[in-house]
Design a protein around this motif. Structure first.
Motif, PDB file in Angstrom:
ATOM      1  N   GLY A 125     -21.326 -58.354 116.298  1.00 13.73           N
ATOM      2  CA  GLY A 125     -20.391 -59.333 115.757  1.00 13.73           C
ATOM      3  C   GLY A 125     -19.485 -58.804 114.659  1.00 13.73           C
ATOM      4  O   GLY A 125     -18.818 -59.577 113.972  1.00 13.73           O
ATOM      5  N   LEU A 126     -19.441 -57.494 114.484  1.00 10.24           N
ATOM      6  CA  LEU A 126     -18.597 -56.908 113.442  1.00 10.24           C
ATOM      7  C   LEU A 126     -17.369 -56.234 114.061  1.00 10.24           C
ATOM      8  O   LEU A 126     -17.318 -55.997 115.267  1.00 10.24           O
ATOM      9  CB  LEU A 126     -19.401 -55.892 112.611  1.00 10.24           C
ATOM     10  CG  LEU A 126     -20.198 -56.474 111.423  1.00 10.24           C
ATOM     11  CD1 LEU A 126     -21.174 -57.539 111.849  1.00 10.24           C
ATOM     12  CD2 LEU A 126     -20.927 -55.359 110.680  1.00 10.24           C
ATOM     13  N   ILE A 127     -16.414 -55.938 113.205  1.00 11.46           N
ATOM     14  CA  ILE A 127     -15.148 -55.351 113.643  1.00 11.46           C
ATOM     15  C   ILE A 127     -15.206 -53.833 113.472  1.00 11.46           C
ATOM     16  O   ILE A 127     -15.522 -53.338 112.379  1.00 11.46           O
ATOM     17  CB  ILE A 127     -13.984 -55.931 112.809  1.00 11.46           C
ATOM     18  CG1 ILE A 127     -13.906 -57.456 113.011  1.00 11.46           C
ATOM     19  CG2 ILE A 127     -12.655 -55.254 113.160  1.00 11.46           C
ATOM     20  CD1 ILE A 127     -13.014 -58.174 112.007  1.00 11.46           C
ATOM     21  N   ALA A 128     -14.908 -53.110 114.532  1.00 13.03           N
ATOM     22  CA  ALA A 128     -14.900 -51.644 114.468  1.00 13.03           C
ATOM     23  C   ALA A 128     -13.508 -51.152 114.086  1.00 13.03           C
ATOM     24  O   ALA A 128     -12.504 -51.595 114.656  1.00 13.03           O
ATOM     25  CB  ALA A 128     -15.298 -51.064 115.822  1.00 13.03           C
ATOM     26  N   VAL A 129     -13.469 -50.240 113.124  1.00 11.80           N
ATOM     27  CA  VAL A 129     -12.217 -49.550 112.775  1.00 11.80           C
ATOM     28  C   VAL A 129     -12.344 -48.150 113.369  1.00 11.80           C
ATOM     29  O   VAL A 129     -13.001 -47.269 112.803  1.00 11.80           O
ATOM     30  CB  VAL A 129     -12.009 -49.495 111.250  1.00 11.80           C
ATOM     31  CG1 VAL A 129     -10.704 -48.779 110.906  1.00 11.80           C
ATOM     32  CG2 VAL A 129     -12.042 -50.896 110.639  1.00 11.80           C
ATOM     33  N   VAL A 130     -11.780 -47.966 114.551  1.00 15.43           N
ATOM     34  CA  VAL A 130     -11.962 -46.724 115.306  1.00 15.43           C
ATOM     35  C   VAL A 130     -10.889 -45.717 114.879  1.00 15.43           C
ATOM     36  O   VAL A 130      -9.695 -45.986 115.002  1.00 15.43           O
ATOM     37  CB  VAL A 130     -11.843 -46.985 116.829  1.00 15.43           C
ATOM     38  CG1 VAL A 130     -12.079 -45.694 117.596  1.00 15.43           C
ATOM     39  CG2 VAL A 130     -12.818 -48.065 117.276  1.00 15.43           C
ATOM     40  N   CYS A 131     -11.344 -44.553 114.394  1.00 19.61           N
ATOM     41  CA  CYS A 131     -10.399 -43.550 113.887  1.00 19.61           C
ATOM     42  C   CYS A 131     -10.127 -42.468 114.934  1.00 19.61           C
ATOM     43  O   CYS A 131     -11.054 -41.986 115.601  1.00 19.61           O
ATOM     44  CB  CYS A 131     -10.967 -42.869 112.646  1.00 19.61           C
ATOM     45  SG  CYS A 131     -11.282 -44.007 111.296  1.00 19.61           S
ATOM     46  N   ILE A 132      -8.867 -42.102 115.034  1.00 15.52           N
ATOM     47  CA  ILE A 132      -8.430 -41.028 115.926  1.00 15.52           C
ATOM     48  C   ILE A 132      -7.386 -40.192 115.193  1.00 15.52           C
ATOM     49  O   ILE A 132      -6.856 -40.620 114.170  1.00 15.52           O
ATOM     50  CB  ILE A 132      -7.844 -41.587 117.244  1.00 15.52           C
ATOM     51  CG1 ILE A 132      -6.659 -42.519 116.944  1.00 15.52           C
ATOM     52  CG2 ILE A 132      -8.905 -42.343 118.032  1.00 15.52           C
ATOM     53  CD1 ILE A 132      -5.946 -43.017 118.194  1.00 15.52           C
ATOM     54  N   GLY A 133      -7.087 -39.034 115.716  1.00 18.55           N
ATOM     55  CA  GLY A 133      -6.051 -38.201 115.088  1.00 18.55           C
ATOM     56  C   GLY A 133      -6.264 -36.732 115.402  1.00 18.55           C
ATOM     57  O   GLY A 133      -7.394 -36.280 115.593  1.00 18.55           O
ATOM     58  N   VAL A 148      -4.680 -37.711 121.192  1.00 15.28           N
ATOM     59  CA  VAL A 148      -4.787 -39.142 120.916  1.00 15.28           C
ATOM     60  C   VAL A 148      -5.118 -39.914 122.201  1.00 15.28           C
ATOM     61  O   VAL A 148      -5.950 -40.826 122.199  1.00 15.28           O
ATOM     62  CB  VAL A 148      -3.451 -39.611 120.270  1.00 15.28           C
ATOM     63  CG1 VAL A 148      -3.299 -41.103 120.312  1.00 15.28           C
ATOM     64  CG2 VAL A 148      -3.364 -39.102 118.837  1.00 15.28           C
ATOM     65  N   LYS A 149      -4.516 -39.499 123.284  1.00 13.57           N
ATOM     66  CA  LYS A 149      -4.775 -40.154 124.585  1.00 13.57           C
ATOM     67  C   LYS A 149      -6.254 -40.023 124.956  1.00 13.57           C
ATOM     68  O   LYS A 149      -6.904 -40.995 125.349  1.00 13.57           O
ATOM     69  CB  LYS A 149      -3.889 -39.479 125.644  1.00 13.57           C
ATOM     70  CG  LYS A 149      -3.943 -40.066 127.041  1.00 13.57           C
ATOM     71  CD  LYS A 149      -3.075 -39.194 127.956  1.00 13.57           C
ATOM     72  CE  LYS A 149      -3.094 -39.683 129.387  1.00 13.57           C
ATOM     73  NZ  LYS A 149      -2.116 -40.766 129.631  1.00 13.57           N
ATOM     74  N   THR A 150      -6.776 -38.801 124.822  1.00 14.90           N
ATOM     75  CA  THR A 150      -8.183 -38.562 125.164  1.00 14.90           C
ATOM     76  C   THR A 150      -9.112 -39.343 124.230  1.00 14.90           C
ATOM     77  O   THR A 150     -10.131 -39.904 124.663  1.00 14.90           O
ATOM     78  CB  THR A 150      -8.489 -37.047 125.054  1.00 14.90           C
ATOM     79  OG1 THR A 150      -7.588 -36.355 125.910  1.00 14.90           O
ATOM     80  CG2 THR A 150      -9.916 -36.730 125.452  1.00 14.90           C
ATOM     81  N   GLN A 151      -8.754 -39.398 122.948  1.00 13.97           N
ATOM     82  CA  GLN A 151      -9.602 -40.121 121.992  1.00 13.97           C
ATOM     83  C   GLN A 151      -9.596 -41.626 122.280  1.00 13.97           C
ATOM     84  O   GLN A 151     -10.628 -42.284 122.154  1.00 13.97           O
ATOM     85  CB  GLN A 151      -9.131 -39.840 120.554  1.00 13.97           C
ATOM     86  CG  GLN A 151      -9.468 -38.402 120.115  1.00 13.97           C
ATOM     87  CD  GLN A 151      -8.900 -38.070 118.752  1.00 13.97           C
ATOM     88  OE1 GLN A 151      -7.842 -38.561 118.360  1.00 13.97           O
ATOM     89  NE2 GLN A 151      -9.594 -37.219 118.012  1.00 13.97           N
ATOM     90  N   ILE A 152      -8.444 -42.170 122.637  1.00  9.16           N
ATOM     91  CA  ILE A 152      -8.401 -43.601 122.966  1.00  9.16           C
ATOM     92  C   ILE A 152      -9.234 -43.863 124.216  1.00  9.16           C
ATOM     93  O   ILE A 152     -10.040 -44.790 124.269  1.00  9.16           O
ATOM     94  CB  ILE A 152      -6.948 -44.082 123.181  1.00  9.16           C
ATOM     95  CG1 ILE A 152      -6.202 -44.041 121.849  1.00  9.16           C
ATOM     96  CG2 ILE A 152      -6.925 -45.502 123.766  1.00  9.16           C
ATOM     97  CD1 ILE A 152      -4.712 -44.227 121.994  1.00  9.16           C
ATOM     98  N   ALA A 153      -9.034 -43.025 125.225  1.00  2.00           N
ATOM     99  CA  ALA A 153      -9.787 -43.217 126.470  1.00  2.00           C
ATOM    100  C   ALA A 153     -11.288 -43.154 126.202  1.00  2.00           C
ATOM    101  O   ALA A 153     -12.067 -43.942 126.757  1.00  2.00           O
ATOM    102  CB  ALA A 153      -9.377 -42.148 127.484  1.00  2.00           C
ATOM    103  N   GLY A 154     -11.717 -42.232 125.316  1.00  2.00           N
ATOM    104  CA  GLY A 154     -13.149 -42.010 125.127  1.00  2.00           C
ATOM    105  C   GLY A 154     -13.792 -42.785 124.004  1.00  2.00           C
ATOM    106  O   GLY A 154     -14.996 -43.042 124.043  1.00  2.00           O
ATOM    107  N   SER A 155     -13.024 -43.166 122.972  1.00  2.00           N
ATOM    108  CA  SER A 155     -13.635 -43.760 121.768  1.00  2.00           C
ATOM    109  C   SER A 155     -13.476 -45.263 121.668  1.00  2.00           C
ATOM    110  O   SER A 155     -14.223 -45.902 120.929  1.00  2.00           O
ATOM    111  CB  SER A 155     -13.005 -43.183 120.489  1.00  2.00           C
ATOM    112  OG  SER A 155     -13.035 -41.796 120.452  1.00  2.00           O
ATOM    113  N   VAL A 156     -12.470 -45.813 122.328  1.00  2.00           N
ATOM    114  CA  VAL A 156     -12.225 -47.254 122.199  1.00  2.00           C
ATOM    115  C   VAL A 156     -12.964 -47.974 123.326  1.00  2.00           C
ATOM    116  O   VAL A 156     -12.764 -47.664 124.500  1.00  2.00           O
ATOM    117  CB  VAL A 156     -10.705 -47.557 122.274  1.00  2.00           C
ATOM    118  CG1 VAL A 156     -10.450 -49.055 122.234  1.00  2.00           C
ATOM    119  CG2 VAL A 156      -9.959 -46.857 121.138  1.00  2.00           C
ATOM    120  N   PRO A 157     -13.846 -48.927 122.981  1.00  2.00           N
ATOM    121  CA  PRO A 157     -14.605 -49.623 124.026  1.00  2.00           C
ATOM    122  C   PRO A 157     -13.697 -50.387 124.985  1.00  2.00           C
ATOM    123  O   PRO A 157     -12.633 -50.871 124.589  1.00  2.00           O
ATOM    124  CB  PRO A 157     -15.472 -50.617 123.228  1.00  2.00           C
ATOM    125  CG  PRO A 157     -15.545 -50.080 121.845  1.00  2.00           C
ATOM    126  CD  PRO A 157     -14.238 -49.364 121.623  1.00  2.00           C
TER     127      PRO A 157
END
Ligand code: PGA
Length: 253
Positions: A125-133, A148-157
């Motif tokens: 129930g918490l908010i994730a602040v997902v960091c990429i760069g 950034v594309k790979t990190q979004i694909a892999g890190s963002v649920p």
């Protein structure tokens, strides 16, 4: 910034703060935000684990939110030294930073690990602040958008929404260095991140998710960065330890 997304000014204290200076800082942020009345932006502080309970007390009733800098992906169990989402929620946290580049580097966190932590955060129930760069070498090799594309694909649920997820773009070479990309570069990467999120989650979710810029944001550059169309706030390290600077960044919204 865009009217439909409420800006978020987030302070990442990293491994800084003892009960004396940390609580003075938390109280100063609370006073600043209370003094803004009906602020048009959200404010979040992410102190070290040891200060979460006391800092939560110091900001109570101010409207400032409390976040952690990391979590474990398991609900509980034999993970010495780790902290679960339920523990963070119990301490008053509403947000958790996951996948900060210092975690990726110092602790070898992969996109898969970061995604599991973000999923656990959302499940609790918490908010994730997902960091990429990207790193400096990746930038120099012209690979920023690929990374950034790979990190979004892999890190963002896959279940990320505007309500449960914030994405922070933090070029690794800009963190703590006083260097930043140009405003055009930041806007271009943020627009790319939003289009990647649209491909992954759908346009509605992508349009609602707040994208923070992080890396040497300070009172001198915040106004220009925060004015960019796809920058919806900042994740601030060094300047978040100085209440005057953190407040000045808030004033830039
Ligand atoms: P900085 O750190 O503002 O000190 O560059 C930002 C961050 O690492 O989140």
């Amino acid at each position: 910034m865009t009217a439909s997304r409420r800006p978020l000014i987030a302070g990442n204290w990293k491994m800084n703060g003892l009960s004396g200076d940390g609580l003075t800082l938390a109280a100063a942020v609370a006073d600043y935000y209370k003094g803004k009345g009906a602020a048009s932006f959200d404010m979040l502080i992410c102190p070290p684990f040891t200060l979460l309970g006391a800092a939560g007390g110091a900001i109570e009733g101010s409207g400032v939110s409390l976040g952690a800098q990391d979590c474990h992906m398991a609900e509980k169990g034999a993970h010495t030294g780790d902290i679960s989402i339920a523990m963070l929620a119990d301490t008053g946290c509403s947000h958790v930073i996951v996948g900060h580049s210092e975690r990726r580097t110092d602790h070898g966190e992969t996109n898969e690990v970061v995604c599991a932590k973000a999923e656990a955060t959302n499940a609790g129930g918490l908010i994730a602040v997902v960091c990429i760069g990207e790193t400096e070498a990746e930038r120099d090799a012209g690979k920023t958008l690929d990374v950034v594309k790979t990190q979004i694909a892999g890190s963002v649920p896959g279940g990320a929404t505007a309500a449960n997820t914030v994405v922070a773009y933090e070029p690794v070479w800009a963190i703590g260095t006083g260097r930043t990309p140009t405003s055009d570069e930041v806007q271009d990467v943020h627009a790319f991140i939003r289009s990647e999120l649209a491909g992954k989650l759908g346009q509605d979710h992508a349009d609602g998710i707040r994208l923070l810029y992080g890396g040497s944001m300070n009172p001198g550059n915040a106004k220009e960065l925060l004015a960019l169309a796809d920058v919806d706030g900042g994740l601030i390290g060094g300047a978040s330890l100085k209440p005057g600077d953190f407040g000045a960044i808030g004033d830039s919204c």
